[in-house]
Scaffold this motif. Sequence first.
Motif, mmCIF file in Angstrom:
data_model
loop_
_atom_site.group_PDB
_atom_site.id
_atom_site.type_symbol
_atom_site.label_atom_id
_atom_site.label_comp_id
_atom_site.label_asym_id
_atom_site.label_seq_id
_atom_site.Cartn_x
_atom_site.Cartn_y
_atom_site.Cartn_z
ATOM 1 N N ARG A 176 25.767 48.210 38.158
ATOM 2 C CA ARG A 176 26.259 48.371 36.788
ATOM 3 C C ARG A 176 27.255 49.527 36.710
ATOM 4 O O ARG A 176 28.311 49.422 36.129
ATOM 5 N N ARG A 177 26.913 50.657 37.316
ATOM 6 C CA ARG A 177 27.793 51.827 37.297
ATOM 7 C C ARG A 177 29.114 51.513 38.004
ATOM 8 O O ARG A 177 30.181 51.883 37.539
ATOM 9 N N LEU A 178 29.036 50.830 39.135
ATOM 10 C CA LEU A 178 30.247 50.452 39.858
ATOM 11 C C LEU A 178 31.088 49.498 39.021
ATOM 12 O O LEU A 178 32.315 49.637 38.957
ATOM 13 N N ALA A 179 30.457 48.537 38.359
ATOM 14 C CA ALA A 179 31.182 47.592 37.505
ATOM 15 C C ALA A 179 31.920 48.330 36.401
ATOM 16 O O ALA A 179 33.100 48.072 36.140
ATOM 17 N N ASP A 180 31.247 49.273 35.761
ATOM 18 C CA ASP A 180 31.879 50.061 34.698
ATOM 19 C C ASP A 180 33.044 50.882 35.247
ATOM 20 O O ASP A 180 34.108 50.948 34.646
ATOM 21 N N HIS A 181 32.843 51.496 36.398
ATOM 22 C CA HIS A 181 33.876 52.321 37.032
ATOM 23 C C HIS A 181 35.113 51.483 37.384
ATOM 24 O O HIS A 181 36.246 51.915 37.172
ATOM 25 N N ALA A 182 34.873 50.290 37.930
ATOM 26 C CA ALA A 182 35.966 49.459 38.429
ATOM 27 C C ALA A 182 36.575 48.551 37.358
ATOM 28 O O ALA A 182 37.613 47.931 37.601
ATOM 29 N N GLY A 183 35.932 48.468 36.193
ATOM 30 C CA GLY A 183 36.444 47.587 35.147
ATOM 31 C C GLY A 183 36.187 46.120 35.433
ATOM 32 O O GLY A 183 36.953 45.248 35.014
ATOM 33 N N LEU A 184 35.094 45.847 36.151
ATOM 34 C CA LEU A 184 34.724 44.473 36.481
ATOM 35 C C LEU A 184 33.424 44.103 35.773
ATOM 36 O O LEU A 184 32.650 44.981 35.397
ATOM 37 N N GLU A 185 33.183 42.819 35.641
ATOM 38 C CA GLU A 185 31.927 42.342 35.075
ATOM 39 C C GLU A 185 30.807 42.593 36.088
ATOM 40 O O GLU A 185 30.997 42.407 37.295
ATOM 41 N N ALA A 186 29.637 42.984 35.597
ATOM 42 C CA ALA A 186 28.506 43.292 36.476
ATOM 43 C C ALA A 186 28.112 42.087 37.336
ATOM 44 O O ALA A 186 27.800 42.239 38.527
ATOM 45 N N LEU A 187 28.140 40.891 36.767
ATOM 46 C CA LEU A 187 27.781 39.694 37.526
ATOM 47 C C LEU A 187 28.776 39.461 38.667
ATOM 48 O O LEU A 187 28.392 39.089 39.774
ATOM 49 N N TYR A 188 30.041 39.726 38.414
ATOM 50 C CA TYR A 188 31.067 39.574 39.442
ATOM 51 C C TYR A 188 30.855 40.596 40.560
ATOM 52 O O TYR A 188 30.959 40.264 41.747
ATOM 53 N N VAL A 189 30.521 41.832 40.202
ATOM 54 C CA VAL A 189 30.243 42.864 41.204
ATOM 55 C C VAL A 189 29.047 42.449 42.049
ATOM 56 O O VAL A 189 29.045 42.617 43.267
ATOM 57 N N SER A 190 28.039 41.877 41.418
ATOM 58 C CA SER A 190 26.857 41.420 42.155
ATOM 59 C C SER A 190 27.248 40.364 43.194
ATOM 60 O O SER A 190 26.811 40.421 44.347
ATOM 61 N N LYS A 191 28.086 39.414 42.801
ATOM 62 C CA LYS A 191 28.532 38.367 43.734
ATOM 63 C C LYS A 191 29.375 38.966 44.861
ATOM 64 O O LYS A 191 29.198 38.609 46.031
ATOM 65 N N LEU A 192 30.287 39.860 44.503
ATOM 66 C CA LEU A 192 31.114 40.503 45.525
ATOM 67 C C LEU A 192 30.255 41.325 46.482
ATOM 68 O O LEU A 192 30.488 41.317 47.700
ATOM 69 N N ALA A 193 29.262 42.028 45.947
ATOM 70 C CA ALA A 193 28.385 42.863 46.782
ATOM 71 C C ALA A 193 27.608 42.005 47.778
ATOM 72 O O ALA A 193 27.437 42.392 48.938
ATOM 73 N N ARG A 194 27.164 40.822 47.349
ATOM 74 C CA ARG A 194 26.440 39.946 48.267
ATOM 75 C C ARG A 194 27.329 39.515 49.429
ATOM 76 O O ARG A 194 26.901 39.490 50.588
ATOM 77 N N VAL A 195 28.569 39.172 49.118
ATOM 78 C CA VAL A 195 29.512 38.756 50.162
ATOM 79 C C VAL A 195 29.795 39.924 51.107
ATOM 80 O O VAL A 195 29.786 39.763 52.334
ATOM 81 N N LEU A 196 30.034 41.099 50.542
ATOM 82 C CA LEU A 196 30.325 42.273 51.374
ATOM 83 C C LEU A 196 29.107 42.679 52.202
ATOM 84 O O LEU A 196 29.256 43.150 53.331
ATOM 85 N N GLU A 197 27.924 42.482 51.660
ATOM 86 C CA GLU A 197 26.698 42.770 52.416
ATOM 87 C C GLU A 197 26.576 41.807 53.595
ATOM 88 O O GLU A 197 26.271 42.227 54.717
ATOM 89 N N SER A 198 26.850 40.525 53.353
ATOM 90 C CA SER A 198 26.744 39.553 54.452
ATOM 91 C C SER A 198 27.822 39.791 55.515
ATOM 92 O O SER A 198 27.650 39.404 56.667
ATOM 93 N N SER A 199 28.911 40.456 55.132
ATOM 94 C CA SER A 199 29.969 40.807 56.091
ATOM 95 C C SER A 199 29.663 42.105 56.837
ATOM 96 O O SER A 199 30.432 42.519 57.700
#
Length: 164
Positions: free
Chosen positions: A58-81
């Motif tokens: 949530r904090r990262l989403a607010d900082h980056a100006g992205l939706e929290a759900l989108y950050v969650s999806k991006l984080a999953r992809v980056l974690e799998s990478s």
Amino acid sequence: MSKASPEPTPGYLVWRLANKWRVAVDRAVGPLGLTHAQYVVVASLYGMGRSGERPSQRRLADHAGLEALYVSKLARVLESSGLLARTRDPRDPRAVRLALTDEGQDVARRAVDVVQELHRRLLEPLGGPGTARTHAFTDELTTLLGTPLAPPVPHDQSTRRSTP
């Protein structure tokens, strides 16, 4: 009948510049295995991590100006990478904390360098980063970003007063 504007509107130009920037960043960070959106996440985490912060999604989403759900999806992809680690916050089991892995730190550092060079090239026509013209441009963009654009919420029928 209305005539089309002979000059592009500011909204159109902002849209074009945003798309031009997104495509340029996608191309620049693509060789590092990132998309522009993924770059926003890793670069934000890189900067936040350098100041000792391990933000929640949530904090990262607010900082980056992205939706929290989108950050969650991006984080999953980056974690799998292998670039990002997600852990539950021991104080709030609903919150997920994010941090770059060692490999993520390396990719983020290289991506930031690439995008900083791209940023320098973008601002060259204004005299480059740090110039008065660039500061004025940044101030104007900040003003526009602070302007609410959501349509006004119509009054609820139950709160309207009837006229006699």
